[in-house]
Design an enzyme around this catalytic site. Structure first.
Site, PDB file in Angstrom:
ATOM      1  N   ASP A  30       0.811  -1.441   0.188  1.00 20.10           N
ATOM      2  CA  ASP A  30      -0.049  -0.016  -0.004  1.00 20.10           C
ATOM      3  C   ASP A  30       0.908   1.653   0.038  1.00 20.10           C
ATOM      4  O   ASP A  30       1.822   1.051   0.637  1.00 20.10           O
ATOM      5  CB  ASP A  30      -1.239   0.200   1.236  1.00 20.10           C
ATOM      6  CG  ASP A  30      -2.417   1.649   1.278  1.00 20.10           C
ATOM      7  OD1 ASP A  30      -3.573   0.733   0.803  1.00 20.10           O
ATOM      8  OD2 ASP A  30      -1.994   2.035   0.983  1.00 20.10           O
ATOM      9  N   ILE A  31       0.147   2.319  -0.671  1.00 19.87           N
ATOM     10  CA  ILE A  31       0.978   3.252  -0.951  1.00 19.87           C
ATOM     11  C   ILE A  31       1.022   4.113   0.193  1.00 19.87           C
ATOM     12  O   ILE A  31       1.985   4.952   0.502  1.00 19.87           O
ATOM     13  CB  ILE A  31       0.198   4.187  -2.539  1.00 19.87           C
ATOM     14  CG1 ILE A  31       1.462   4.776  -3.081  1.00 19.87           C
ATOM     15  CG2 ILE A  31      -0.853   4.727  -1.723  1.00 19.87           C
ATOM     16  CD1 ILE A  31       0.886   5.460  -4.078  1.00 19.87           C
ATOM     17  N   ASN A  87     -12.256  -3.594   1.543  1.00 22.48           N
ATOM     18  CA  ASN A  87     -14.177  -1.851   2.313  1.00 22.48           C
ATOM     19  C   ASN A  87     -14.532  -2.137   1.058  1.00 22.48           C
ATOM     20  O   ASN A  87     -14.285  -2.471   0.327  1.00 22.48           O
ATOM     21  CB  ASN A  87     -12.930  -1.124   2.178  1.00 22.48           C
ATOM     22  CG  ASN A  87     -12.226  -1.221   3.366  1.00 22.48           C
ATOM     23  OD1 ASN A  87     -12.901  -1.032   5.078  1.00 22.48           O
ATOM     24  ND2 ASN A  87     -10.868  -0.493   3.672  1.00 22.48           N
ATOM     25  N   GLU A  95     -11.871   3.603  -1.404  1.00 27.17           N
ATOM     26  CA  GLU A  95     -11.148   4.880  -1.923  1.00 27.17           C
ATOM     27  C   GLU A  95     -11.465   4.481  -3.400  1.00 27.17           C
ATOM     28  O   GLU A  95     -11.266   5.595  -4.376  1.00 27.17           O
ATOM     29  CB  GLU A  95     -10.365   5.459  -1.434  1.00 27.17           C
ATOM     30  CG  GLU A  95      -9.461   6.491   0.019  1.00 27.17           C
ATOM     31  CD  GLU A  95      -8.701   5.935   0.244  1.00 27.17           C
ATOM     32  OE1 GLU A  95      -7.668   5.685  -0.359  1.00 27.17           O
ATOM     33  OE2 GLU A  95      -7.859   6.170   1.811  1.00 27.17           O
ATOM     34  N   VAL A  96     -10.750   3.085  -3.406  1.00 26.89           N
ATOM     35  CA  VAL A  96     -10.279   2.638  -4.441  1.00 26.89           C
ATOM     36  C   VAL A  96     -11.934   1.859  -5.372  1.00 26.89           C
ATOM     37  O   VAL A  96     -11.760   0.734  -4.642  1.00 26.89           O
ATOM     38  CB  VAL A  96      -9.003   1.697  -4.870  1.00 26.89           C
ATOM     39  CG1 VAL A  96      -8.670   1.660  -6.604  1.00 26.89           C
ATOM     40  CG2 VAL A  96      -8.553   3.015  -4.804  1.00 26.89           C
ATOM     41  N   HIS A 100     -10.702  -5.718  -3.484  1.00 23.74           N
ATOM     42  CA  HIS A 100      -9.099  -5.940  -3.134  1.00 23.74           C
ATOM     43  C   HIS A 100      -9.010  -5.915  -1.651  1.00 23.74           C
ATOM     44  O   HIS A 100     -10.254  -5.829  -0.948  1.00 23.74           O
ATOM     45  CB  HIS A 100      -7.913  -4.335  -3.114  1.00 23.74           C
ATOM     46  CG  HIS A 100      -9.073  -2.772  -2.804  1.00 23.74           C
ATOM     47  ND1 HIS A 100      -9.785  -2.412  -3.606  1.00 23.74           N
ATOM     48  CD2 HIS A 100      -8.766  -2.973  -1.879  1.00 23.74           C
ATOM     49  CE1 HIS A 100     -10.110  -1.547  -3.049  1.00 23.74           C
ATOM     50  NE2 HIS A 100      -9.396  -0.691  -1.305  1.00 23.74           N
ATOM     51  N   HIS A 102      -7.029  -5.592   2.294  1.00 24.57           N
ATOM     52  CA  HIS A 102      -6.058  -5.253   2.628  1.00 24.57           C
ATOM     53  C   HIS A 102      -5.257  -6.563   3.517  1.00 24.57           C
ATOM     54  O   HIS A 102      -5.977  -7.194   4.460  1.00 24.57           O
ATOM     55  CB  HIS A 102      -6.747  -4.022   3.489  1.00 24.57           C
ATOM     56  CG  HIS A 102      -6.587  -3.265   2.633  1.00 24.57           C
ATOM     57  ND1 HIS A 102      -5.918  -1.789   2.903  1.00 24.57           N
ATOM     58  CD2 HIS A 102      -8.019  -2.551   2.308  1.00 24.57           C
ATOM     59  CE1 HIS A 102      -6.892  -1.221   1.954  1.00 24.57           C
ATOM     60  NE2 HIS A 102      -7.822  -1.551   2.051  1.00 24.57           N
TER      61      HIS A 102
HETATM   62  P1  5GP Z   1      -9.879   1.501   0.265  1.00 26.69           P
HETATM   63  O1  5GP Z   1     -10.205   2.561   0.718  1.00 26.69           O
HETATM   64  O2  5GP Z   1     -10.340   1.089  -1.090  1.00 26.69           O
HETATM   65  O3  5GP Z   1     -10.561  -0.372   0.935  1.00 26.69           O
HETATM   66  O4  5GP Z   1      -8.306   1.358  -0.084  1.00 26.69           O
HETATM   67  C1  5GP Z   1      -7.638   1.692  -1.403  1.00 26.69           C
HETATM   68  C2  5GP Z   1      -6.312   0.994  -0.747  1.00 26.69           C
HETATM   69  O5  5GP Z   1      -5.101   1.832  -1.768  1.00 26.69           O
HETATM   70  C3  5GP Z   1      -5.484   2.968   0.369  1.00 26.69           C
HETATM   71  O6  5GP Z   1      -5.160   1.944   1.821  1.00 26.69           O
HETATM   72  C4  5GP Z   1      -3.957   3.353  -0.581  1.00 26.69           C
HETATM   73  O7  5GP Z   1      -3.177   3.699   0.538  1.00 26.69           O
HETATM   74  C5  5GP Z   1      -3.661   2.759  -1.869  1.00 26.69           C
HETATM   75  N1  5GP Z   1      -4.029   3.138  -3.076  1.00 26.69           N
HETATM   76  C6  5GP Z   1      -4.785   4.170  -3.665  1.00 26.69           C
HETATM   77  N2  5GP Z   1      -3.466   4.291  -4.771  1.00 26.69           N
HETATM   78  C7  5GP Z   1      -2.736   3.376  -5.099  1.00 26.69           C
HETATM   79  C8  5GP Z   1      -1.410   3.553  -5.788  1.00 26.69           C
HETATM   80  O8  5GP Z   1      -1.227   4.328  -6.598  1.00 26.69           O
HETATM   81  N3  5GP Z   1      -0.212   2.843  -5.192  1.00 26.69           N
HETATM   82  C9  5GP Z   1      -1.166   1.602  -4.123  1.00 26.69           C
HETATM   83  N4  5GP Z   1       0.707   1.158  -3.710  1.00 26.69           N
HETATM   84  N5  5GP Z   1      -2.190   1.838  -3.509  1.00 26.69           N
HETATM   85  C10 5GP Z   1      -2.583   2.545  -3.386  1.00 26.69           C
END
Ligand code: 5GP
Ligand code: ZN
Length: 113
Positions: A30-31, A87, A95-96, A100, A102
């Protein structure tokens, strides 16, 4: 999906360090890590809402959990423990909008909430 960051990373259109890749899923760090180990296990195919009907969904989810387990062993955190999170939707803070999983580990993760 054209505009999806996880589709683009999976296709290699956005460069990334893949910790694992097979015909179904890939794994990246994760970034913005929330724990010393914070990996994302991501299906190559775009999967939107978890609650959408989609053929093959059960198999993909099973493979994601299986790969998470393999990654836990590879990262040496299988016995110290880890947390898997999906999520889904606004109240979860997603967010995405591409399915996915985690994998969080490396510290006491505290209460869920
Ligand atoms: P969500 O909140 O959708 O469950 O998690 C999305 C996750 O993707 C976040 O923890 C965010 O830091 C990570 N993320 C978003 N864009 C990128 C990216 O371009 N590269 C990587 N490695 N992680 C990302
Ligand atoms: Zn996507």
């Amino acid at each position: 999906m054209n505009d999806c960051v996880f589709c683009k990373i999976g296709a290699g259109d956005i460069p990334s360090t893949m910790l694992h890749k097979d015909e179904d899923v890939y794994v990246i760090a994760d970034i913005n890590p929330k724990a010393p180990t914070h990996l994302l296990i991501i299906p190559l195919e775009h999967v939107g809402a978890l609650t959408d009907d989609a053929p093959g969904r059960t198999a993909v989810l099973g493979r994601m959990v299986e790969v998470a387990s393999e990654m836990a062993k590879q990262e040496g955190i299988a016995s110290s423990g880890y947390r898997l999170i999906i999520n889904q939707g606004p109240d979860s803070g997603q967010e995405v909008p591409h399915l996915h999983l985690h994998l969080l580990a490396g510290r006491r993760l505290g209460a869920m909430g």
